[in-house]
Design a protein around this motif. Structure first.
Motif, PDB file in Angstrom:
ATOM      1  N   GLY A   1      24.426 -19.760  -5.877  1.00  0.00           N
ATOM      2  CA  GLY A   1      24.036 -21.121  -5.514  1.00  0.00           C
ATOM      3  C   GLY A   1      23.764 -22.015  -6.715  1.00  0.00           C
ATOM      4  O   GLY A   1      24.203 -23.167  -6.773  1.00  0.00           O
ATOM      5  N   VAL A   2      23.046 -21.498  -7.714  1.00  0.00           N
ATOM      6  CA  VAL A   2      22.712 -22.277  -8.904  1.00  0.00           C
ATOM      7  C   VAL A   2      23.977 -22.690  -9.642  1.00  0.00           C
ATOM      8  O   VAL A   2      24.120 -23.842 -10.072  1.00  0.00           O
ATOM      9  CB  VAL A   2      21.783 -21.440  -9.820  1.00  0.00           C
ATOM     10  CG1 VAL A   2      21.703 -22.059 -11.193  1.00  0.00           C
ATOM     11  CG2 VAL A   2      20.395 -21.345  -9.216  1.00  0.00           C
ATOM     12  N   THR A   3      24.924 -21.774  -9.766  1.00  0.00           N
ATOM     13  CA  THR A   3      26.168 -22.066 -10.492  1.00  0.00           C
ATOM     14  C   THR A   3      26.986 -23.116  -9.763  1.00  0.00           C
ATOM     15  O   THR A   3      27.562 -24.018 -10.401  1.00  0.00           O
ATOM     16  CB  THR A   3      26.981 -20.772 -10.654  1.00  0.00           C
ATOM     17  OG1 THR A   3      26.144 -19.733 -11.144  1.00  0.00           O
ATOM     18  CG2 THR A   3      28.124 -20.985 -11.620  1.00  0.00           C
ATOM     19  N   ILE A   4      27.065 -23.049  -8.449  1.00  0.00           N
ATOM     20  CA  ILE A   4      27.868 -24.012  -7.691  1.00  0.00           C
ATOM     21  C   ILE A   4      27.277 -25.410  -7.802  1.00  0.00           C
ATOM     22  O   ILE A   4      28.007 -26.405  -7.956  1.00  0.00           O
ATOM     23  CB  ILE A   4      27.975 -23.567  -6.220  1.00  0.00           C
ATOM     24  CG1 ILE A   4      28.665 -22.201  -6.125  1.00  0.00           C
ATOM     25  CG2 ILE A   4      28.749 -24.587  -5.410  1.00  0.00           C
ATOM     26  CD1 ILE A   4      28.688 -21.612  -4.731  1.00  0.00           C
ATOM     27  N   VAL A   5      25.960 -25.540  -7.753  1.00  0.00           N
ATOM     28  CA  VAL A   5      25.335 -26.855  -7.926  1.00  0.00           C
ATOM     29  C   VAL A   5      25.668 -27.428  -9.299  1.00  0.00           C
ATOM     30  O   VAL A   5      26.016 -28.610  -9.440  1.00  0.00           O
ATOM     31  CB  VAL A   5      23.808 -26.745  -7.729  1.00  0.00           C
ATOM     32  CG1 VAL A   5      23.124 -28.035  -8.166  1.00  0.00           C
ATOM     33  CG2 VAL A   5      23.476 -26.443  -6.285  1.00  0.00           C
TER      34      VAL A   5
END
Length: 602
Positions: free
Chosen positions: A494-498
Motif C-alpha cells: 500500500g505504501v509503495t502504490i501511494v
C-alpha cells in the motif's frame, strides 16, 4: 512298481515336514526368549504373550501365521527400554554448533537452553521445534548437527507430498500387506528410545482420499499426548516423549493451525552478504575442493571473486546456488589441471593400490606430487565471468527510477526478501483503474485504497486538478507490477502504490536510494507488516541506502545484523504524509502536520 516309488517319496515328505515342525518350534522358542528380553512394559508384554499363544496353536500354512509372526518380530525389535547415552556438555555442544553452522543465533540459543535444562533435570520431555525459513539456509543439516552434539541417533523423515495418514499411523493388521507407520519404522531403524527425528518439509503435507497426514501428526507432536502414541499396526501405546522432534518448513501459512500450535516455531532467516562470504570461504569451498579432487594448492579463489559470485550470479536467501556456482568454478579448474598432463593429480597417493592410509601422516595431495609451474590457478573477477558467463543479476534501480511513476517496494517470498518495482502511468479514459502483474485480491484492494486516498488529498500535494472535478475525470490509471509471470499477493504494497501515484500525478521523481514497505488504511495510517529482516536484507543487497518501515515494526529491527544496520538509514513512519516527506527530495513543505492522527483521550 508304482507303490515302491510312492513310498520313499512319502517318507521323504514326512521327514521334511518333521524338519519344518522342528524349525517352527525353534523359532517360537526364540521368539519367546526375545519377548522376555525386549524389556517391554507389562501391558505390552501381555499382548505379545497372547499373540504368541495364538501363534503356537495356528497351523503354519495359514496366511495369518506369517502376519502374526511378523508382528511379534516387530514387537521384539522396537526399543521399548533401550536409551542411548547422551553427551550433556553444553560447552562442547556450543563449539560443535558454531563449527558446523555460521550465524543462526536464535536457533543455537534455543538448543543450548534445552541442553542446559536437560543437564539440570535428567527426565525432560523432548521439545517439538519447528525451523521455518527459506530453502538452502541449513535447516535440515542443523538437525543432524544437533543429534551429533547430543550423542543421539538421527533419523530423517521426508513428509513432502505425503497424502496418506497410514504413512504416519500405519495400517491395521486386518489389511493385506499392512505395515507400521514411519514413526515406528524409524524407531526400529535407530534402535533407541530417545533419537532425534527430523520431520522434513512439514508444510508440504497434503490431505488425500486416505485421510489427512497433518491430522495424524497431532498426536505425534503433542508433548502431552505422545507419551502414549498408538500406531494402528502396533495397536499398543508407545512412549515418544523422549524423542526430540525437529520439523522444518518454508512457511507456516500452509501448516494447519492445530498442528502449528503444538510446535515451537523458530525462524531461520536468510543470510547477509557477510555471512555468505564467510560460509563460502570456510564451509562451501573446502567441501567443493574435496568433491572435485582439488586442494588449496591447486585453486585459489580471491575474495573479490566470491563477492562477484554472490552479488551477480546468485539471488537467494540460502547458499545452494552459491555452492553450485563454486562447483562450476572447481570443475573448470579441474579441466585445466588434467590438461597439464599430470594424471597423478587426480589420484591421491593414499588412495592408490597397495598404499595403506595409516602409513601416511597428514595426507596432503599437493605435498606428495610435483605441481606444474602454472599451478595454483588463481580465480579473480575476470576469471569468474569467463567461467560462469555474463552476470545474471545487475542492479537496475537507477535506470528504472529515472522517470515519474516508479518506486521500489519490498516483498517477502519463500526464497527470502526481494525488491519489487511498481510502475504507474495515466492516459485518457473514463476513470478506470487497470492492474496487471498477476495480483492477488489483497494487493488489488491495496491499489484501490491507495488511489482513493490520493484522490482525497490531491490538493494538499499540489496535484493539478480543477475544483469540483475528480482527479480521475477523463483519466485511466494503469498500475503494473513487473515480472508478470510471478503471482503476487500480500498486505505490504500500500505504501509503495501511494508513493507511485503521487509521483505520477505530481511529475516528481522518487528518491533512487529509497525502498519501502507497509500497509495503509483509508485514513492514511501505516500498518505493520511481516518479513522485516528478509526485506531489509534485500534492500541492502540491491544497494539501497534508506528504508521506509512502519513505526510498529521497529522491534523487528533487532533481528537485522548490525553490519547491515550500519549501512542503512531507517525511516520509521506511522502516517502516509511522513512517507511522502521522505520518499521525495525536499518533501512537501506545505504539509507540516498529520491532521488525521488524533491522540486517544481514554
Amino acid at each position: 512298481m508304482q507303490v515302491e516309488k510312492i513310498v520313499p517319496i512319502r517318507g521323504n515328505r514326512q521327514k521334511f515336514d518333521f524338519d519344518d515342525e522342528d524349525m517352527e518350534e525353534d523359532d517360537i522358542i526364540l521368539l519367546e526368549r526375545k519377548i522376555k528380553a525386549a524389556g517391554m512394559p507389562s501391558y505390552v508384554q501381555k499382548v505379545a504373550v497372547k499373540e504368541l499363544q495364538r501363534l503356537k496353536k495356528m497351523p503354519p500354512h495359514m496366511p495369518e501365521h506369517a502376519m502374526t509372526r511378523n508382528y511379534l518380530e516387530l514387537m521384539t525389535e522396537l526399543p521399548w527400554s533401550k536409551v542411548s547415552s547422551e553427551v550433556l556438555d553444553i560447552t562442547k555442544s556450543r563449539k560443535d554448533l558454531d563449527e558446523d553452522h555460521y550465524g543462526m543465533q536464535k536457533l543455537k540459543k534455543r538448543v543450548l537452553e534445552y541442553l542446559a535444562v536437560r543437564q539440570l533435570r535428567k527426565s525432560l520431555k523432548g521439545p517439538i521445534l519447528c525451523f521455518v525459513g527459506p530453502p538452502g539456509v541449513g535447516k535440515t543439516s542443523v538437525g543432524r548437527s544437533i543429534a551429533q552434539s547430543l550423542g543421539r541417533e538421527f533419523h530423517r523423515i521426508s513428509l513432502g507430498g505425503v497424502c496418506d495418514q497410514a504413512d504416519i499411523r500405519g495400517h491395521r493388521r486386518t489389511y493385506i500387506g499392512s505395515m507400521p507407520g514411519r514413526i515406528i519404522q524409524g524407531l526400529k531403524t535407530v534402535g533407541t528410545k530417545n533419537p532425534v527425528f527430523l520431520l522434513d518439509e512439514i508444510d508440504k503435507v497434503n490431505a488425500g482420499i486416505h485421510g489427512d497426514p497433518a491430522a495424524a501428526l497431532l498426536e505425534v507432536l503433542d508433548p502431552e499426548q505422545n507419551c502414549s502414541f498408538t500406531d494402528h499396526y502396533l495397536n499398543v501405546p508407545f512412549d515418544l516423549s523422549q524423542v526430540l522432534f525437529i520439523a522444518t518448513a518454508n512457511t507456516v501459512t500452509t501448516i494447519p493451525p492445530a498442528l502449528l500450535d503444538r510446535m515451537e516455531v523458530i525462524p531461520v532467516p536468510g543470510y547477509t552478504y557477510d555471512e555468505k562470504q564467510h560460509i563460502a570461504r570456510n564451509h562451501l569451498l573446502p567441501k567443493q575442493l574435496k568433491e572435485h579432487g582439488l586442494s588449496d594448492k591447486m585453486l585459489i579463489i580471491q575474495d573479490e571473486a566470491i563477492k562477484t559470485i554472490i552479488l551477480k550470479y546468485t539471488r537467494e536467501a540460502g547458499v545452494r546456488s552459491l555452492e553450485r556456482k563454486l562447483g562450476a568454478v572447481c570443475r573448470a579448474v579441474a579441466v585445466k589441471v588434467v590438461e597439464c598432463g599430470k594424471e597423478a593429480l587426480s589420484v591421491p597417493e593414499y588412495e592408490k593400490p597397495g598404499v595403506k592410509p595409516e602409513s601416511i601422516s597428514n595426507p596432503d595431495l599437493a605435498s606428495m606430487i610435483d605441481l606444474p609451474p602454472d599451478l595454483p590457478v588463481v580465480v579473480d573477477e575476470t576469471a569468474v565471468e569467463d567461467i560462469l558467463g555474463p552476470a545474471q543479476y545487475d542492479s537496475e534501480v537507477t535506470a528504472r527510477l529515472g522517470q515519474p511513476g516508479v518506486a521500489v517496494g519490498l516483498a517477502w517470498t519463500l526464497a527470502g526478501g526481494e525488491i519489487m518495482f511498481v510502475e504507474a502511468t495515466k492516459m485518457d479514459g473514463d476513470g478506470q483503474l487497470i492492474l496487471t502483474g498477476q495480483l492477488g485480491d489483497v494487493m488489488k484492494e491495496s491499489a484501490k485504497l491507495a488511489l482513493n486516498w490520493v484522490r482525497c488529498h490531491a490538493e494538499e500535494y499540489g496535484i493539478p486538478v480543477e475544483r469540483g472535478i475528480d482527479l480521475m475525470e477523463g483519466t485511466d490509471v494503469h498500475i503494473h507490477f513487473p515480472a508478470g509471470a510471478v503471482e503476487k499477493d500480500g498486505p505490504s504494497a500500500g505504501v509503495t502504490i501511494v508513493t507511485v501515484l503521487v509521483s505520477l500525478f505530481t511529475g516528481r521523481l522518487v528518491e533512487s536510494d529509497v525502498a519501502m514497505t507497509g500497509e495503509i488504511t483509508l485514513r492514511g495510517l501505516v500498518l505493520p507488516v511481516g518479513g522485516i529482516k528478509e526485506k531489509v536484507l534485500a534492500a541492502h543487497q540491491a544497494g539501497m541506502r534508506r528504508v521506509i518501515l512502519p513505526k510498529k515494526n521497529e522491534k523487528d529491527l533487532i533481528e537485522v545484523p548490525q553490519s547491515v544496520k550500519d549501512d542503512l538509514v531507517f525511516e520509521l513512519v506511522s502516517h502516509l504524509k511522513e512517507v511522502l516527506q521522505v520518499a521525495f527530495e525536499g518533501g512537501f513543505p506545505s504539509i507540516t502536520h498529520c491532521a488525521e492522527m488524533v491522540p486517544s483521550k481514554l
